[in-house]
Design an enzyme around this catalytic site. Structure first.
Site, PDB file in Angstrom:
ATOM      1  N   ILE A 196      16.415 -17.078 -35.241  1.00 44.22           N
ATOM      2  CA  ILE A 196      15.129 -18.365 -35.416  1.00 44.22           C
ATOM      3  C   ILE A 196      14.395 -17.650 -36.556  1.00 44.22           C
ATOM      4  O   ILE A 196      13.394 -16.538 -36.420  1.00 44.22           O
ATOM      5  CB  ILE A 196      14.615 -18.578 -34.507  1.00 44.22           C
ATOM      6  CG1 ILE A 196      15.404 -18.943 -33.320  1.00 44.22           C
ATOM      7  CG2 ILE A 196      13.477 -19.679 -34.649  1.00 44.22           C
ATOM      8  CD1 ILE A 196      14.602 -19.325 -31.879  1.00 44.22           C
ATOM      9  N   ASP A 197      14.452 -18.237 -37.923  1.00 46.40           N
ATOM     10  CA  ASP A 197      13.566 -17.637 -39.044  1.00 46.40           C
ATOM     11  C   ASP A 197      12.258 -18.539 -39.198  1.00 46.40           C
ATOM     12  O   ASP A 197      12.763 -19.819 -39.073  1.00 46.40           O
ATOM     13  CB  ASP A 197      14.384 -17.779 -40.513  1.00 46.40           C
ATOM     14  CG  ASP A 197      15.422 -16.701 -40.338  1.00 46.40           C
ATOM     15  OD1 ASP A 197      15.506 -16.034 -39.460  1.00 46.40           O
ATOM     16  OD2 ASP A 197      16.417 -16.873 -40.966  1.00 46.40           O
ATOM     17  N   VAL A 198      11.135 -18.070 -39.134  1.00 45.57           N
ATOM     18  CA  VAL A 198       9.946 -18.884 -39.092  1.00 45.57           C
ATOM     19  C   VAL A 198       9.089 -18.887 -40.181  1.00 45.57           C
ATOM     20  O   VAL A 198       8.674 -17.540 -40.604  1.00 45.57           O
ATOM     21  CB  VAL A 198       9.169 -18.611 -37.526  1.00 45.57           C
ATOM     22  CG1 VAL A 198       8.174 -19.452 -37.374  1.00 45.57           C
ATOM     23  CG2 VAL A 198      10.168 -18.683 -36.535  1.00 45.57           C
TER      24      VAL A 198
END
Lengths: 384, 254
Positions: B129-131
């Site tokens: 999960i790249d935020v």
């Protein structure tokens, strides 16, 4: 097989000749070098003068010299010496994709503990790979030339970029001796030729190139000086190792230059098995003459293998994989005709012509005559 | 004694390794196989290797490459880059990887995670999960190596992925990536508290104590790139990894 009566040089070495006492010309060369570069009080005072010159030149700068580091004993100890004399070196490592874990750890430990800044130059591996394979295909004995040339070029590059006037190197002819030029001589011109003939055409965008012009410019115009402190100072590899291990938790990696896996392959597999070249003969002879070993001890060491057959096979397999050479590729390379430096064009004649003619100037600039010059004097004249 | 895992992350771009800053600004740092070999010799807990161009180029990470990594790595390693099918996962596992990492395709097709988990078990499937904060907006999930905003809320997305059978989440702050100023701890804490499965904190580690901070934010493992490949003030490229003593000390309660 004729063996030098003072050292362990023998007839496998190109250009070797023996006098009536069975003493080889390489032995004479070694003795001349030792006389030309005295240690003891004279060496110490020469070195002290250099230290002062370095400090003066670096007064307003962050660094006063560049030191190439490999994680090996010579360069690690050189960093130690430099700090001892209050120098502020910038350590430079060239990453050719074959550094061993031990080398990397050694560099890490020593630069951290001596608070020496480290700069790395990472050559694009696809370029190095193409160059190393090209040297193998060309049948050159010293296939690690692309690395050696890149290390030298990187040191000049960094020195120029940082405005540093002195490059220190960990070479020590008293423990390494002088290799015959047939085995080791190379230059940028030859590298480009071999790459063109035998490479796959990977363009050399990141590979640092020190052309003859650039080297002369750096030396003569900018005045960058190339210094080998161990020519002046007492240096004993075994003592140095002990000190490094005790002080910095430095680790030993076995053979000479085995800190880099490709170099290890070149030294312990490629040279002895394909060319019958055992570079230890040169190293050990030098150590005998400088009284670090007895001749008998050197002969015993020479009779021992470089590493166990299993370890050698492992190194070979790793190199083959890293260079993406199939078994067929490797077999073809292995069975190709062995060549040497003089089978391919280079600037050898030009450089040594220049060097001989301008020797007084060089002596003034570098404060000593480059070692290769004395070498050609002795080795070449005896051969003619 | 138990301690959280500490995992070097290697980014593959074409045939070379790169290190990013904020998912761009890529610097070449050398040959991947050499780095894997050194991390192996330094006894890293695990490794993560991601092909950052794969999704963009519409392909999966190269299997030969995965095999070569497997040859040098004795520790478990996870592989990501363009994975979209069950046979691809199978091939990657057969090539020696222990886990696969999926981001973009999970965003496009969340049900695929369920399928993959059913087929290989949750422990094989890691969702990355790249935020990042969209301009003036809230934090949201990005895909395609940080180039595509999804509009998804990170916490709800994490919960959905857990519900779909993901065995582990790798949470990366794009803004912190490569900056070496510490993880996005509020983000790590929020996600770790919202799910039961392990969370790998990623993006921003600059010193070893950042791992301990991530631990206090309930991360189960800590990933780092720059910290393990750069050394000293000049950011020299030099692979390094803490010794097991250093790690034990780092995570010991006192």
């Amino acid at each position: 097989m004729k063996v030098c009566t003072k050292g362990v040089w023998d007839e496998t070495i190109p250009g070797i000749s023996f006098d009536e006492d069975g003493v080889s010309n390489f032995c004479n060369l070694q003795e001349k070098l030792m006389a030309d570069h005295p240690r003891g009080a004279i060496g110490q005072s020469d070195w002290d003068a250099l230290v002062t010159a370095m400090k003066t030149a670096g007064r307003k700068k962050r660094y006063d010299c560049v030191i190439g580091v490999s994680g090996g004993v010579d360069s690690s100890y050189l960093l130690h010496i430099a700090r001892q004399y209050g120098l502020r070196p910038l350590a430079v490592n060239l990453d050719n994709g074959f550094n061993s874990e031990i080398a990397v750890q050694n560099i890490y430990k020593i630069t951290t503990s001596l608070s020496v800044d480290l700069e790395t130059y990472v050559v694009d591996y696809e370029e190095i790979k193409d160059l190393l394979s090209a040297y193998m295909k060309a049948g050159m004995p010293w296939i690690d030339t692309p690395t050696d040339l890149a290390i030298k070029a990187t040191m000049y590059k960094v020195a120029r970029a940082e405005g540093i006037r002195f490059i220190l190197r960990g070479n020590d002819f008293r423990s390494e001796g002088k290799q015959p030029k047939e085995w080791t001589y190379s230059d940028a011109r030859q590298l480009l030729y071999i790459h063109k003939q035998f490479g796959k055409g990977v363009s050399l965008r990141t590979y640092p190139m020190l052309t003859l012009f650039r080297q002369l410019y750096a030396g003569l115009v900018i005045g960058i000086k190339d210094i080998r402190p161990f020519y002046y100072l007492d240096y004993n590899k075994q003592d140095a190792k002990r000190l490094l291990m005790e002080t910095y938790d430095w680790k030993d990696y076995g053979g000479h230059h085995h800190e880099n896996l490709f170099t290890k392959f070149a030294m312990a597999y490629w040279l002895p098995q394909k060319f019958g070249i055992d570079k230890r003969k040169i190293n050990l002879s030098a150590q005998v003459l400088s009284n670090a070993l007895t001749r008998q001890e050197a002969l015993v060491l020479l009779s021992q293998p470089f590493a166990s057959p299993a370890e050698l096979e492992q190194t070979r397999a790793y190199v083959q994989k890293k260079l993406s050479l199939s078994d067929v590729d490797f077999e073809r390379i292995w069975s190709s005709q062995p060549k040497n430096t003089f089978d391919y064009p280079s600037n050898y004649a030009l450089i040594f012509g220049l060097v001989k003619r301008f020797r007084p100037l060089l002596k003034r600039l570098y404060s000593y005559t480059p070692m290769s010059v004395s070498a050609t004097d002795i080795v070449d004249t005896k051969r003619v | 004694m138990f301690r959280p895992r500490v995992i070097p992350v290697l980014l593959l771009k074409n045939k070379g390794l790169v290190k990013s800053k904020r998912f761009s600004d890529y610097t070449y740092i050398g040959d991947p196989i050499n780095a894997v070999k050194i991390f192996n010799d330094l006894k890293a807990d695990e490794l993560i290797v991601m092909d950052i161009l794969a999704t963009k180029e519409g392909r999966c990470i190269d299997l030969d490459f995965v095999r070569q990594v497997g040859d040098e790595a004795n520790m478990p390693f996870a592989v990501g880059g363009g994975i979209q099918t069950i046979p691809q996962i199978k091939a990657i596992i057969n090539a020696g990887a222990e886990k696969v990492i999926i981001n973009s395709f999970a965003v496009r097709e969340p049900a695929f995670i369920q399928k993959a988990a059913d087929e290989f078990g949750s422990s094989t499937v890691v969702v990355a999960i790249d935020v990042k904060k969209k301009f003036l907006g809230k934090q949201q999930v990005y895909s395609v190596a940080g180039t595509k905003a999804s509009g998804l809320d990170p916490i709800r997305w994490a919960q959905q992925m857990e519900a779909n059978g993901a065995g582990e989440l790798m949470v990366t702050s794009i803004e912190q990536d490569g900056m070496m100023q510490g993880y996005d701890l509020p983000l790590i804490r929020a996600i770790s508290m919202a799910v039961q499965i392990p969370v790998i904190a990623a993006g921003g580690a600059g010193k070893l104590t950042d791992f301990a901070s991530a631990r206090r934010a309930y991360a189960s493992a800590m990933a780092a790139g720059s910290l393990f490949v750069y050394h000293g003030p000049r950011k020299a490229v030099l692979v390094n990894y803490p010794t097991s003593d250093e790690l034990l000390k780092l995570f010991s309660p006192s």
